[in-house]
Design a protein around this motif. Structure first.
Motif, short mmCIF file in Angstrom:
data_model
loop_
_atom_site.label_atom_id
_atom_site.label_comp_id
_atom_site.label_asym_id
_atom_site.label_seq_id
_atom_site.Cartn_x
_atom_site.Cartn_y
_atom_site.Cartn_z
N THR A 5 9.11 -12.07 -19.70
CA THR A 5 8.99 -12.20 -22.03
C THR A 5 7.88 -13.40 -21.98
O THR A 5 8.23 -14.19 -20.45
CB THR A 5 10.26 -11.93 -22.31
N LEU A 6 7.51 -13.97 -23.00
CA LEU A 6 6.73 -15.68 -22.79
C LEU A 6 7.25 -16.37 -24.15
O LEU A 6 6.29 -16.20 -25.17
CB LEU A 6 4.82 -15.36 -23.01
N PRO A 7 8.58 -16.41 -23.84
CA PRO A 7 9.03 -17.50 -24.92
C PRO A 7 8.80 -18.91 -25.02
O PRO A 7 8.39 -19.04 -26.28
CB PRO A 7 10.75 -17.52 -24.35
N PHE A 8 7.78 -19.32 -23.89
CA PHE A 8 7.57 -20.64 -23.49
C PHE A 8 5.65 -20.39 -24.93
O PHE A 8 5.43 -21.60 -25.48
CB PHE A 8 6.95 -20.87 -22.24
N LEU A 9 5.77 -19.44 -25.03
CA LEU A 9 4.65 -19.32 -25.90
C LEU A 9 4.43 -19.08 -27.73
O LEU A 9 3.80 -19.25 -28.52
CB LEU A 9 3.56 -18.51 -25.64
N ASP A 10 6.42 -19.13 -28.09
CA ASP A 10 6.45 -18.84 -29.04
C ASP A 10 6.51 -19.85 -29.95
O ASP A 10 7.13 -21.11 -29.55
CB ASP A 10 7.76 -18.26 -29.64
N PRO A 11 6.35 -19.91 -31.16
CA PRO A 11 6.55 -20.94 -32.53
C PRO A 11 7.35 -21.52 -32.55
O PRO A 11 8.56 -21.38 -32.15
CB PRO A 11 5.75 -20.81 -33.69
N PRO A 12 7.69 -23.05 -32.59
CA PRO A 12 9.03 -23.25 -32.02
C PRO A 12 9.80 -23.53 -33.80
O PRO A 12 9.71 -22.92 -34.48
CB PRO A 12 8.50 -25.18 -32.66
N ALA A 17 13.87 -25.25 -27.93
CA ALA A 17 13.52 -24.59 -26.69
C ALA A 17 14.02 -23.52 -26.20
O ALA A 17 15.32 -23.56 -26.36
CB ALA A 17 13.47 -25.96 -25.48
N PRO A 18 13.26 -22.65 -25.48
CA PRO A 18 14.05 -21.35 -24.81
C PRO A 18 14.38 -21.70 -24.07
O PRO A 18 14.84 -23.10 -23.68
CB PRO A 18 12.45 -20.87 -24.50
N LYS A 19 15.57 -21.12 -24.00
CA LYS A 19 16.98 -21.57 -23.21
C LYS A 19 16.83 -21.66 -21.37
O LYS A 19 17.46 -21.82 -20.77
CB LYS A 19 18.24 -20.02 -23.33
N GLY A 20 15.43 -20.55 -21.17
CA GLY A 20 14.84 -20.97 -19.79
C GLY A 20 14.54 -21.63 -18.72
O GLY A 20 15.00 -23.03 -19.81
N LYS A 21 14.54 -21.54 -18.05
CA LYS A 21 14.62 -22.83 -17.26
C LYS A 21 12.88 -22.86 -16.71
O LYS A 21 12.68 -22.74 -16.06
CB LYS A 21 15.23 -23.27 -16.01
N ASN A 41 6.88 -28.35 -25.23
CA ASN A 41 8.28 -27.72 -25.33
C ASN A 41 9.72 -27.57 -24.95
O ASN A 41 10.24 -27.00 -25.14
CB ASN A 41 8.05 -28.49 -26.96
N ALA A 42 8.54 -26.42 -24.56
CA ALA A 42 9.13 -25.08 -24.27
C ALA A 42 9.97 -25.24 -23.01
O ALA A 42 10.77 -25.07 -22.48
CB ALA A 42 8.66 -24.05 -23.69
N CYS A 43 9.10 -26.31 -22.30
CA CYS A 43 9.75 -26.85 -20.81
C CYS A 43 10.21 -28.39 -20.35
O CYS A 43 10.31 -29.31 -21.21
CB CYS A 43 8.40 -27.52 -19.79
#
Length: 255
Positions: A5-12, A17-21, A41-43
């Motif tokens: 999946t690519l949650p780091f590309l989803d809109p805010p 932020a996504p729950k992953g590390k 913002n996802a990292c």
């Protein structure tokens, strides 16, 4: 089966932020502010590979707002430091950003930054690796692009997930076996590809593409699936490959 999946590309979102590390490495290639903002913002941790600091500094210097540079301070700048400008280094050091010069000529700036992530994981005693997002690496100089393709092919044996992203595409290595790629059509464009980079050939089977394969051999001397299409009605793409390959997909304009 590996899930992608690519949650780091989803809109805010209000969820934050996504729950992953996720760990971000900014390479010395151009990128837009909308793309930077999403992945930043996802990292949880951000690093500039030498000249990537110039790209970050210059982009934010040209962005409207009250000195947006102070909201985008990397945790680390690392490399042989033959590319970072003196004014850029002076600014980030004045903001207490750690700048490390590593003169090892047998490793690239990208490799040096990956090593810092590994050191960070060891220091944290983490059982779970960071998923790594490379901002850049698939455009610009051909030799640098080949290095990205080559290095991520090697990293698949030690890292679970490493993505490379530009304003035009996102890509990563699918190791041998089965994979289920979850498609966000609002983020990904129509075009995609399966590239047998670093192997003599592979046997591919797919579902969810416009042009699917069933036990089809793919190689640079034969068939290569470029300019394939995602299907709007399909939420996933299933891939089975006998050897490691690169998956790439077109990225929509995030502005």
């Amino acid at each position: 089966m590996s899930q992608w999946t690519l949650p780091f590309l989803d809109p805010p979102s209000r969820a934050g932020a996504p729950k992953g590390k996720y760990a971000l490495i900014i390479l010395n290639q151009p990128f837009s502010f909308p793309l930077l903002s999403r992945v930043w913002n996802a990292c949880r941790w951000r690093c500039c590979a030498d000249g990537g600091s110039n790209r970050l500094y210059d982009l934010l210097s040209s962005t409207e707002g009250q000195d947006p540079k102070r909201f985008y301070l990397p945790d680390l700048i690392k490399g042989d430091l033959d590319s970072i400008r003196s004014d850029v280094r002076k600014y980030y050091e004045s903001q207490n950003v750690t700048v490390i010069e590593d003169g090892d000529q047998y490793s690239t700036d990208l490799m040096k930054c990956i090593h810092s992530i590994e050191q960070k994981e060891q220091a944290e005693g983490a059982q779970e690796q960071y998923d790594i997002v490379l901002l850049g690496g698939l455009s610009g100089r051909l030799d640098q692009t080949i290095h990205t393709l080559h290095y991520l092919h090697k990293l698949r044996t030690t890292r679970k997930r490493v993505y490379a992203i530009t304003d035009e595409n996102v890509g990563w290595v699918l190791d041998e076996g089965e994979h289920l790629i979850h498609i966000n059509h609002a983020v990904l464009g129509q075009t995609c590809g399966l590239l047998p980079v670093g192997v003599d050939s592979t046997i591919l089977s797919t579902k969810g593409l416009r042009w699917n394969f069933t036990e089809q051999e793919s190689s640079f001397g034969g068939l290569v699936s470029t300019s394939n299409h995602l299907v709007p009605e399909e939420p996933t793409v299933w891939v089975k490959t006998s050897r490691p390959i690169w998956w790439v997909a077109e990225l929509r304009n995030l502005a």
